[in-house]
Design a protein around this motif. Structure first.
Motif, PDB file in Angstrom:
ATOM      1  N   GLY A   1       7.134  29.091 -15.068  1.00 27.37           N
ATOM      2  CA  GLY A   1       7.817  29.100 -14.128  1.00 27.37           C
ATOM      3  C   GLY A   1       7.296  29.743 -12.696  1.00 27.37           C
ATOM      4  N   ASN A   2       5.851  30.108 -13.121  1.00 26.44           N
ATOM      5  CA  ASN A   2       4.959  30.870 -12.180  1.00 26.44           C
ATOM      6  C   ASN A   2       4.513  29.980 -10.848  1.00 26.44           C
ATOM      7  OD1 ASN A   2       4.910  33.284 -13.751  1.00 26.44           O
ATOM      8  ND2 ASN A   2       3.371  32.127 -14.942  1.00 26.44           N
ATOM      9  N   PRO A   3       4.342  30.500  -9.772  1.00 22.93           N
ATOM     10  CA  PRO A   3       4.153  29.815  -8.606  1.00 22.93           C
ATOM     11  C   PRO A   3       2.703  29.010  -8.884  1.00 22.93           C
ATOM     12  CG  PRO A   3       4.927  31.873  -7.973  1.00 22.93           C
ATOM     13  CD  PRO A   3       4.657  31.842  -9.609  1.00 22.93           C
ATOM     14  N   SER A   4       2.617  27.828  -8.381  1.00 25.41           N
ATOM     15  CA  SER A   4       1.505  26.783  -8.466  1.00 25.41           C
ATOM     16  C   SER A   4       0.175  27.850  -8.101  1.00 25.41           C
ATOM     17  CB  SER A   4       1.350  25.842  -7.781  1.00 25.41           C
ATOM     18  OG  SER A   4       0.235  25.063  -7.733  1.00 25.41           O
ATOM     19  N   ILE A   5      -0.929  27.641  -8.623  1.00 27.35           N
ATOM     20  CA  ILE A   5      -2.321  28.082  -8.245  1.00 27.35           C
ATOM     21  C   ILE A   5      -2.988  27.125  -7.573  1.00 27.35           C
ATOM     22  CG2 ILE A   5      -2.448  29.660 -10.224  1.00 27.35           C
ATOM     23  CD1 ILE A   5      -4.462  27.709 -11.557  1.00 27.35           C
ATOM     24  N   HIS A   6      -2.170  26.118  -7.549  1.00 26.05           N
ATOM     25  CA  HIS A   6      -3.062  24.760  -6.772  1.00 26.05           C
ATOM     26  C   HIS A   6      -2.925  24.906  -5.304  1.00 26.05           C
ATOM     27  CE1 HIS A   6      -4.259  23.109 -10.529  1.00 26.05           C
ATOM     28  NE2 HIS A   6      -3.219  23.136 -10.842  1.00 26.05           N
ATOM     29  N   ALA A   7      -3.724  24.909  -4.309  1.00 27.18           N
ATOM     30  CA  ALA A   7      -3.458  25.326  -2.857  1.00 27.18           C
ATOM     31  C   ALA A   7      -3.093  24.283  -2.017  1.00 27.18           C
ATOM     32  CB  ALA A   7      -4.930  25.770  -2.296  1.00 27.18           C
ATOM     33  N   GLU A   8      -3.710  22.617  -2.615  1.00 28.58           N
ATOM     34  CA  GLU A   8      -3.313  21.669  -2.135  1.00 28.58           C
ATOM     35  C   GLU A   8      -2.575  20.644  -3.050  1.00 28.58           C
ATOM     36  OE1 GLU A   8      -3.884  20.855   1.175  1.00 28.58           O
ATOM     37  OE2 GLU A   8      -4.671  22.775   1.525  1.00 28.58           O
ATOM     38  N   PRO A   9      -1.982  19.661  -2.633  1.00 30.28           N
ATOM     39  CA  PRO A   9      -1.409  18.635  -3.292  1.00 30.28           C
ATOM     40  C   PRO A   9      -2.381  17.632  -3.544  1.00 30.28           C
ATOM     41  CG  PRO A   9      -0.378  18.344  -1.070  1.00 30.28           C
ATOM     42  CD  PRO A   9      -1.300  19.815  -1.140  1.00 30.28           C
ATOM     43  N   LEU A  10      -1.881  16.751  -4.608  1.00 31.81           N
ATOM     44  CA  LEU A  10      -3.064  15.858  -4.791  1.00 31.81           C
ATOM     45  C   LEU A  10      -2.449  14.710  -4.121  1.00 31.81           C
ATOM     46  CD1 LEU A  10      -5.192  14.363  -6.817  1.00 31.81           C
ATOM     47  CD2 LEU A  10      -3.317  13.789  -8.536  1.00 31.81           C
ATOM     48  N   ARG A  11      -3.460  13.937  -3.570  1.00 40.17           N
ATOM     49  CA  ARG A  11      -2.974  12.780  -2.383  1.00 40.17           C
ATOM     50  C   ARG A  11      -3.903  11.626  -2.639  1.00 40.17           C
ATOM     51  NH1 ARG A  11      -1.656  16.003   1.655  1.00 40.17           N
ATOM     52  NH2 ARG A  11       0.559  15.902   1.795  1.00 40.17           N
TER      53      ARG A  11
ATOM     54  N   ARG B   1       0.849  -1.076  -0.266  1.00 43.68           N
ATOM     55  CA  ARG B   1      -0.133  -0.268   0.060  1.00 43.68           C
ATOM     56  C   ARG B   1       0.912   1.254   0.104  1.00 43.68           C
ATOM     57  NH1 ARG B   1      -4.442  -0.291  -2.044  1.00 43.68           N
ATOM     58  NH2 ARG B   1      -5.055   1.443  -1.018  1.00 43.68           N
ATOM     59  N   TYR B   2       0.432   2.248  -0.706  1.00 45.95           N
ATOM     60  CA  TYR B   2       1.210   3.531  -0.940  1.00 45.95           C
ATOM     61  C   TYR B   2       0.350   4.593  -0.780  1.00 45.95           C
ATOM     62  CZ  TYR B   2       4.735   0.367  -2.697  1.00 45.95           C
ATOM     63  OH  TYR B   2       5.635  -0.719  -2.788  1.00 45.95           O
ATOM     64  N   GLN B   3       0.840   5.796  -0.142  1.00 48.70           N
ATOM     65  CA  GLN B   3       0.176   6.964  -0.454  1.00 48.70           C
ATOM     66  C   GLN B   3       1.003   7.659  -1.491  1.00 48.70           C
ATOM     67  OE1 GLN B   3      -1.582   9.507   2.844  1.00 48.70           O
ATOM     68  NE2 GLN B   3       0.018  11.028   2.366  1.00 48.70           N
ATOM     69  N   ILE B   4       0.218   8.108  -2.499  1.00 51.01           N
ATOM     70  CA  ILE B   4       0.838   8.879  -3.489  1.00 51.01           C
ATOM     71  C   ILE B   4       0.715  10.690  -3.106  1.00 51.01           C
ATOM     72  CG2 ILE B   4       1.274   9.233  -6.088  1.00 51.01           C
ATOM     73  CD1 ILE B   4       1.709   6.535  -4.856  1.00 51.01           C
ATOM     74  N   THR B   5       1.510  11.570  -3.336  1.00 51.14           N
ATOM     75  CA  THR B   5       1.425  12.762  -3.190  1.00 51.14           C
ATOM     76  C   THR B   5       1.946  13.482  -4.311  1.00 51.14           C
ATOM     77  OG1 THR B   5       1.409  12.635  -0.707  1.00 51.14           O
ATOM     78  CG2 THR B   5       1.792  14.803  -1.704  1.00 51.14           C
ATOM     79  N   ILE B   6       1.440  14.323  -5.041  1.00 53.02           N
ATOM     80  CA  ILE B   6       1.865  15.012  -6.042  1.00 53.02           C
ATOM     81  C   ILE B   6       1.647  16.590  -5.906  1.00 53.02           C
ATOM     82  CG2 ILE B   6       1.817  15.721  -8.560  1.00 53.02           C
ATOM     83  CD1 ILE B   6       2.568  12.938  -8.199  1.00 53.02           C
TER      84      ILE B   6
END
Length: 112
Positions: free
Chosen positions: A18-28, A5-10
């Protein structure tokens, strides 16, 4: 089938410009796999064919994809692709292929 079993985090760090991410949370998410993905990634890095991050991405991506395909082998999405993927994986498992120039010279098995 028993699975590791794995927990995957992106985490999105920056966009293509090169602009900072607009996504507030990682995909988990959690995923299972019949193989130990960390051991596979270690072996892939050890082959030396790719930089470590590329080898990790290849190992993790292939193992996640192949497990989904295996668990859904009857799905029509995979019908045409499965034989090609199987051939690719067999080729990959053979290990790094050397070109003729890189292969060690042999004497054809004859003693000198």
């Amino acid at each position: 089938m028993k699975q590791h079993r794995y927990q995957i985090t992106i985490e999105h760090l920056a966009d293509a410009q090169g602009n900072p991410s607009i996504h507030a949370e990682p995909l988990r998410f959690e995923a299972g796999n019949h193989d130990d993905i960390l051991t596979i990634a270690e072996r892939m890095r050890g082959r030396g064919e790719f930089p470590p991050d590329t080898a990790n991405a290849l190992a993790v991506g292939l193992k996640l994809f192949s497990e989904v395909m295996l668990e859904n082998r009857g799905h029509p999405l995979f019908a045409d692709f499965a034989p090609h993927f199987r051939a690719f994986m067999q080729h990959l498992k053979k290990g790094p292929q050397r070109s003729g120039a890189e292969a060690p010279a042999t004497d054809g098995g004859q003693a000198q």
